[in-house]
Design a protein around this motif. Structure first.
Motif, mmCIF file in Angstrom:
data_model
loop_
_atom_site.group_PDB
_atom_site.id
_atom_site.type_symbol
_atom_site.label_atom_id
_atom_site.label_comp_id
_atom_site.label_asym_id
_atom_site.label_seq_id
_atom_site.Cartn_x
_atom_site.Cartn_y
_atom_site.Cartn_z
ATOM 1 N N GLU A 81 0.838 -1.201 0.000
ATOM 2 C CA GLU A 81 0.000 0.000 0.000
ATOM 3 C C GLU A 81 0.873 1.250 0.000
ATOM 4 O O GLU A 81 1.711 1.429 0.877
ATOM 5 C CB GLU A 81 -0.914 0.019 1.225
ATOM 6 N N HIS A 82 0.664 2.085 -0.996
ATOM 7 C CA HIS A 82 1.395 3.341 -1.129
ATOM 8 C C HIS A 82 0.430 4.493 -0.826
ATOM 9 O O HIS A 82 -0.736 4.431 -1.181
ATOM 10 C CB HIS A 82 1.918 3.511 -2.556
ATOM 11 N N ARG A 83 0.964 5.519 -0.189
ATOM 12 C CA ARG A 83 0.143 6.691 0.122
ATOM 13 C C ARG A 83 0.573 7.850 -0.776
ATOM 14 O O ARG A 83 1.744 8.045 -1.041
ATOM 15 C CB ARG A 83 0.296 7.076 1.593
ATOM 16 N N ILE A 84 -0.402 8.632 -1.216
ATOM 17 C CA ILE A 84 -0.175 9.844 -2.015
ATOM 18 C C ILE A 84 -0.772 11.016 -1.244
ATOM 19 O O ILE A 84 -1.908 10.937 -0.775
ATOM 20 C CB ILE A 84 -0.882 9.763 -3.383
ATOM 21 N N GLU A 85 -0.014 12.099 -1.127
ATOM 22 C CA GLU A 85 -0.517 13.313 -0.481
ATOM 23 C C GLU A 85 -0.553 14.448 -1.504
ATOM 24 O O GLU A 85 0.353 14.575 -2.325
ATOM 25 C CB GLU A 85 0.399 13.735 0.664
ATOM 26 N N LEU A 86 -1.568 15.261 -1.428
ATOM 27 C CA LEU A 86 -1.681 16.462 -2.244
ATOM 28 C C LEU A 86 -1.226 17.646 -1.396
ATOM 29 O O LEU A 86 -1.762 17.871 -0.309
ATOM 30 C CB LEU A 86 -3.128 16.675 -2.692
ATOM 31 N N MET A 87 -0.222 18.384 -1.900
ATOM 32 C CA MET A 87 0.283 19.562 -1.189
ATOM 33 C C MET A 87 -0.014 20.812 -2.008
ATOM 34 O O MET A 87 0.282 20.860 -3.204
ATOM 35 C CB MET A 87 1.794 19.464 -0.956
ATOM 36 N N ILE A 88 -0.595 21.802 -1.363
ATOM 37 C CA ILE A 88 -0.838 23.094 -1.992
ATOM 38 C C ILE A 88 -0.165 24.143 -1.126
ATOM 39 O O ILE A 88 -0.441 24.245 0.071
ATOM 40 C CB ILE A 88 -2.347 23.389 -2.138
ATOM 41 N N ASN A 89 0.754 24.889 -1.726
ATOM 42 C CA ASN A 89 1.523 25.913 -1.021
ATOM 43 C C ASN A 89 2.170 25.371 0.260
ATOM 44 O O ASN A 89 2.166 26.015 1.309
ATOM 45 C CB ASN A 89 0.675 27.145 -0.734
ATOM 46 N N GLY A 90 2.720 24.163 0.151
ATOM 47 C CA GLY A 90 3.471 23.580 1.254
ATOM 48 C C GLY A 90 2.662 22.877 2.316
ATOM 49 O O GLY A 90 3.218 22.341 3.265
ATOM 50 N N LYS A 91 1.332 22.869 2.177
ATOM 51 C CA LYS A 91 0.471 22.214 3.158
ATOM 52 C C LYS A 91 -0.200 20.997 2.543
ATOM 53 O O LYS A 91 -0.632 21.043 1.389
ATOM 54 C CB LYS A 91 -0.630 23.159 3.646
ATOM 55 N N VAL A 92 -0.313 19.933 3.332
ATOM 56 C CA VAL A 92 -1.007 18.739 2.862
ATOM 57 C C VAL A 92 -2.508 18.975 2.996
ATOM 58 O O VAL A 92 -3.007 19.274 4.079
ATOM 59 C CB VAL A 92 -0.577 17.492 3.668
ATOM 60 N N TYR A 93 -3.215 18.833 1.876
ATOM 61 C CA TYR A 93 -4.660 19.047 1.852
ATOM 62 C C TYR A 93 -5.452 17.753 1.842
ATOM 63 O O TYR A 93 -6.605 17.731 2.256
ATOM 64 C CB TYR A 93 -5.065 19.893 0.635
ATOM 65 N N ALA A 94 -4.852 16.677 1.327
ATOM 66 C CA ALA A 94 -5.581 15.410 1.241
ATOM 67 C C ALA A 94 -4.581 14.289 1.017
ATOM 68 O O ALA A 94 -3.439 14.519 0.615
ATOM 69 C CB ALA A 94 -6.588 15.448 0.094
ATOM 70 N N ASP A 95 -5.029 13.076 1.292
ATOM 71 C CA ASP A 95 -4.222 11.917 0.959
ATOM 72 C C ASP A 95 -5.117 10.780 0.487
ATOM 73 O O ASP A 95 -6.331 10.811 0.675
ATOM 74 C CB ASP A 95 -3.317 11.475 2.112
ATOM 75 N N ALA A 96 -4.507 9.837 -0.181
ATOM 76 C CA ALA A 96 -5.224 8.672 -0.704
ATOM 77 C C ALA A 96 -4.252 7.507 -0.757
ATOM 78 O O ALA A 96 -3.033 7.693 -0.693
ATOM 79 C CB ALA A 96 -5.790 8.977 -2.088
ATOM 80 N N TRP A 97 -4.805 6.317 -0.869
ATOM 81 C CA TRP A 97 -4.003 5.104 -0.895
ATOM 82 C C TRP A 97 -4.283 4.320 -2.157
ATOM 83 O O TRP A 97 -5.369 4.391 -2.704
ATOM 84 C CB TRP A 97 -4.347 4.221 0.309
ATOM 85 N N PHE A 98 -3.283 3.575 -2.602
ATOM 86 C CA PHE A 98 -3.487 2.614 -3.668
ATOM 87 C C PHE A 98 -2.526 1.451 -3.417
ATOM 88 O O PHE A 98 -1.543 1.576 -2.683
ATOM 89 C CB PHE A 98 -3.242 3.230 -5.068
ATOM 90 N N THR A 99 -2.831 0.320 -4.004
ATOM 91 C CA THR A 99 -2.020 -0.873 -3.817
ATOM 92 C C THR A 99 -1.254 -1.191 -5.088
ATOM 93 O O THR A 99 -1.833 -1.219 -6.179
ATOM 94 C CB THR A 99 -2.901 -2.077 -3.450
#
Length: 190
Positions: free
Chosen positions: A170-188
């Protein structure tokens, strides 16, 4: 870094892209162990000069990827920009080696003026023994107007590279906008 500073300072408006890249790379190396010193020095540079602004942006890339608020401010980014995230999707939720995932983010500005926006994403790669290691990828830098809605989409491939081996899990992906994490999601990765 003080002995090298007069040389680097002298080259901040050099017309050669090769020279500007060299200066920016040297400054980026300095940022890794002397960030305060570098930020103070770069803060005195006139960024209305396009070559100088280019060097500053490139020199601060490691600090920007790390979400350093002083580096972001120096390149004109408001870290407390009011943004409403509308969606963040990573599809599909399972892939095989050699395939890609698609990342899609939609958000809109709640600012009252034009604002510079830096969108990055972080992949937390599964390593050989199950731990993870993160890598930040640049997605888009642009100016966002008040109340503007934006959708950004990209793909991330999980092919075999000489520089990175991919491991199942399982890998995690984070969305960063202007240096802040706004959301994350997982995929296998199978």
């Amino acid at each position: 870094p003080s002995p090298a500073w007069p040389i680097l300072d002298n080259l901040k408006t050099d017309p050669s892209l090769y020279v500007r890249k060299s200066v920016a790379n040297h400054l980026n190396d300095i940022s890794k162990d002397q960030p305060e010193w570098l930020l103070k020095k770069l803060g005195s540079w006139d960024q209305t000069q396009p070559f100088t602004a280019w060097i500053v942006n490139r020199a601060l890339r490691s600090l920007i990827k790390a979400g350093d608020s002083a580096a972001l401010a120096l390149v004109g980014v408001n870290q407390s920009l009011p943004i409403q995230l509308l969606s963040f999707d990573v599809t599909p939720n399972a892939i095989n080696h050699g395939e890609a995932i698609t990342l899609s983010a939609s958000f809109h500005s709640e600012a009252e003026q034009d604002e510079r926006v830096i969108v990055d994403y972080v992949v937390h790669y599964v390593k050989k023994h199950g731990k993870t290691s993160k890598k930040v990828f640049k997605l888009k830098t642009f100016t966002m107007k008040p109340a503007e809605a934006v959708t950004i989409t990209t793909q991330q491939w999980f092919k075999k590279y000489t520089t990175r081996e991919h491991y199942s899990g399982e890998h995690r992906i984070e969305l960063m906008i202007n240096g802040k994490v706004y959301a994350d999601a997982w995929f296998t990765l199978c």
